[in-house]
Design a protein around this motif. Structure first.
Motif, PDB file in Angstrom:
ATOM      1  N   HIS A  30       0.831  -1.276  -0.059  1.00  0.00           N
ATOM      2  CA  HIS A  30       0.310  -0.054  -0.071  1.00  0.00           C
ATOM      3  C   HIS A  30       0.920   1.296  -0.014  1.00  0.00           C
ATOM      4  CE1 HIS A  30      -3.501   2.329   0.584  1.00  0.00           C
ATOM      5  NE2 HIS A  30      -3.030   3.074   1.536  1.00  0.00           N
ATOM      6  N   HIS A  47       2.748   1.723  -3.236  1.00  0.00           N
ATOM      7  CA  HIS A  47       1.639   2.062  -4.507  1.00  0.00           C
ATOM      8  C   HIS A  47       1.605   3.547  -4.368  1.00  0.00           C
ATOM      9  CE1 HIS A  47      -2.010   2.534  -6.380  1.00  0.00           C
ATOM     10  NE2 HIS A  47      -1.615   1.639  -7.147  1.00  0.00           N
ATOM     11  N   GLU A  50       1.147  -0.632 -11.865  1.00  0.00           N
ATOM     12  CA  GLU A  50       0.507  -1.507 -12.646  1.00  0.00           C
ATOM     13  C   GLU A  50       0.699  -2.740 -12.736  1.00  0.00           C
ATOM     14  OE1 GLU A  50      -0.770   0.530 -16.208  1.00  0.00           O
ATOM     15  OE2 GLU A  50      -1.944   2.273 -15.043  1.00  0.00           O
ATOM     16  N   SER A  51       1.909  -3.193 -13.065  1.00  0.00           N
ATOM     17  CA  SER A  51       2.391  -4.374 -12.904  1.00  0.00           C
ATOM     18  C   SER A  51       3.987  -4.704 -12.685  1.00  0.00           C
ATOM     19  CB  SER A  51       1.862  -5.108 -14.390  1.00  0.00           C
ATOM     20  OG  SER A  51       3.142  -4.584 -15.329  1.00  0.00           O
ATOM     21  N   THR A  68      -0.187  -8.128 -11.101  1.00  0.00           N
ATOM     22  CA  THR A  68      -0.871  -7.369 -11.845  1.00  0.00           C
ATOM     23  C   THR A  68      -1.721  -6.398 -10.748  1.00  0.00           C
ATOM     24  OG1 THR A  68      -0.995  -8.813 -13.407  1.00  0.00           O
ATOM     25  CG2 THR A  68      -2.463  -7.104 -13.691  1.00  0.00           C
ATOM     26  N   VAL A  69      -1.656  -5.410 -10.853  1.00  0.00           N
ATOM     27  CA  VAL A  69      -2.436  -4.516  -9.948  1.00  0.00           C
ATOM     28  C   VAL A  69      -3.633  -3.794 -10.583  1.00  0.00           C
ATOM     29  CG1 VAL A  69      -2.128  -2.617  -8.104  1.00  0.00           C
ATOM     30  CG2 VAL A  69      -0.178  -4.147  -8.647  1.00  0.00           C
ATOM     31  N   GLN A 107      -6.550  -0.983  -9.447  1.00  0.00           N
ATOM     32  CA  GLN A 107      -7.225  -0.288  -8.150  1.00  0.00           C
ATOM     33  C   GLN A 107      -8.602   0.205  -8.794  1.00  0.00           C
ATOM     34  OE1 GLN A 107      -4.649   3.388  -7.288  1.00  0.00           O
ATOM     35  NE2 GLN A 107      -5.970   3.197  -5.113  1.00  0.00           N
ATOM     36  N   LYS A 109      -7.574  -2.136  -3.831  1.00  0.00           N
ATOM     37  CA  LYS A 109      -6.740  -2.487  -4.775  1.00  0.00           C
ATOM     38  C   LYS A 109      -6.737  -4.022  -4.714  1.00  0.00           C
ATOM     39  CE  LYS A 109      -3.371  -0.210  -2.926  1.00  0.00           C
ATOM     40  NZ  LYS A 109      -4.039   1.096  -2.492  1.00  0.00           N
ATOM     41  N   LEU A 119      -4.514  -7.336  -6.165  1.00  0.00           N
ATOM     42  CA  LEU A 119      -3.068  -7.875  -6.551  1.00  0.00           C
ATOM     43  C   LEU A 119      -3.369  -9.341  -7.006  1.00  0.00           C
ATOM     44  CD1 LEU A 119      -2.565  -5.426  -4.917  1.00  0.00           C
ATOM     45  CD2 LEU A 119      -0.630  -6.461  -3.963  1.00  0.00           C
TER      46      LEU A 119
END
Lengths: 188, 241
Positions: free
Chosen positions: A62, A65, A114-115, A124-125, A127, A133, A135
């Protein structure tokens, strides 16, 4: 199945759901023992992760990010625009300073990480608009992880957000969501 | 000149109706201030044709969110799971009452677009009533008939309407501490309202009987009152269908 794990992190940064999927590679290594064991996150040595480790991982991610969101590279837009036309009289002071930068893709919102790819796994993320989010840890060779994570988000919106017995930012323990995930991840 | 309250309240029980308006004018009554909101063209939902929404479809997501709030509302100040189900049942009951009239109106020549010659009669016997629920109410609400209709083998006053995928349960999973709860009690309330409106006093309850293939499979148990069964026997003796 080249999907290793799914983590859902709430807006506040706490882990609200985590699920590791049994991988075929780890099942085969346990029988043969010749290959290095694939961890639960696709990374060797992650098999012994406890729930507490996942909580720490989620909290760390978190923060990371949030940082990556702020370090998105910006271009100095002033010099490029001044060569085309003279600078507008409003571009002075604080407002001028703020507008003198632009992002590489001006229309796309700044999303942060994003990845993340390594030789062991691909993260791979996604949101959501409300800050939740998702994951997804997959095999690096896995195609179309964006579509996969969108599908997971669809099921989250259906079976979690529309459920009166789930309260926002609370851990997700819902049968319907588990069922929908199983159906989506294993039968496609 | 003011209308005596007893006359005015007979037609317009809404307190927002202004008693000062002239009773001689047959135009739309004026609604004062808050209460019933009127659109700019002065046409309320009551001025619309009843067939307007005949084939209209509603977004499943918007229903899901609305129903979610209804469940949250019903959850307030409840003491037990049966209390919870009773509240959901009560929310559906008035809907069933009104749906009976709507279904019968649409089945009648005046209300149907296709010209059928025989006017629709209210069901007199139990079987036509259950057929009405299965073939008319269910398609109106869920765009499909119910999955099965059964009679209890031991008790002739009990019938079961079986729905494999009730719309209310699609996105809702029940927490473990309330495992007896079925939010389909709302649909049970609709069915109960319809049956009561047709003159068949009964109790309808929803029971979860999930299978592996249909995890949300729900059985609506319709238990008719003894007086209804008595009338049923009498009608059967006279040969009235």
């Amino acid at each position: 199945m080249p999907v290793f794990a799914l983590l859902v992190i709430s807006k506040a940064g706490s882990l609200i759901y985590h699920r590791t999927l049994p991988t075929s590679t780890s099942a085969s290594t346990s029988s043969s023992g010749s290959q290095p064991a694939t961890g639960t996150l696709g990374l060797p040595g992650t098999t012994s992760l406890t729930t507490n480790d996942y909580l720490v991982l989620a909290g760390t991610f978190h923060g990371v990010h949030a940082i990556t969101k702020n370090v998105t590279p910006k271009f100095l837009a002033n010099s490029a625009s001044s060569s085309d036309h003279p600078p507008a009289p409003t571009t002075n002071g604080v407002t001028g300073k703020a507008s003198s930068f632009r992002y590489p893709i001006p229309d796309a919102p700044v999303t942060g990480i994003e990845s993340l790819e390594s030789s062991f796994f691909k993260l791979t993320v996604f949101q959501s608009l409300t800050g939740t989010k998702f994951l997804l840890f997959t095999d690096p060779s896995m195609p179309n992880t964006d579509g996969l994570i969108r599908g997971i988000y669809d099921r989250f919106a259906d079976h979690v957000c529309k459920n009166p017995f789930w309260h926002i930012d609370n851990p997700i323990r819902l049968d319907g969501w588990e069922r929908a995930l199983n159906q989506f991840l294993f039968r496609r | 000149m003011a209308v005596p309250p007893s006359f005015s309240t007979a037609m317009y029980s809404s307190p927002s109706y202004s008693h000062d308006s002239r009773p001689s004018s047959s135009s739309t009554p004026s609604f004062a201030g808050a209460g019933l909101r009127l659109p700019s063209n002065r046409k309320t939902i009551y001025d619309r044709n009843l067939n307007r929404s005949r084939n209209a479809e509603l977004s499943r997501a918007s229903f899901a969110f609305l129903f979610m709030e209804m469940v949250t509302y019903a959850q307030k100040k409840i003491k037990s799971v049966s209390d919870f189900e009773k509240k959901l049942n009560e929310q559906g009951y008035p809907l069933g009452m009104k749906l009976l009239d709507l279904l019968l109106y649409r089945a009648s020549p005046a209300g149907s677009s296709s010209s059928s010659s025989t006017p629709a009669a209210r069901p007199l016997r139990i079987l036509p009533l259950l057929t009405l629920i299965n073939n008319k109410l269910y398609p109106l609400l869920f765009s499909r008939p119910a999955d099965s209709l059964e009679q209890d083998t031991s008790d002739p006053s009990k019938y079961m309407i079986i729905d494999n995928t009730p719309l209310t349960n699609t996105y809702i999973s029940i927490p473990k501490e309330m495992s007896q709860l079925s939010v389909a009690a709302f649909i049970a309330g609709i069915i109960e309202g319809l049956c009561d409106g047709a003159g068949f006093q009964c109790k309808v309850s929803a029971h979860n009987q999930g299978t592996d293939v249909w995890p949300n499979r729900t059985v609506f148990l319709v238990a008719f009152d003894e007086q209804v069964m008595e009338r049923e026997r009498e009608l059967d003796r006279q040969g009235i269908k």
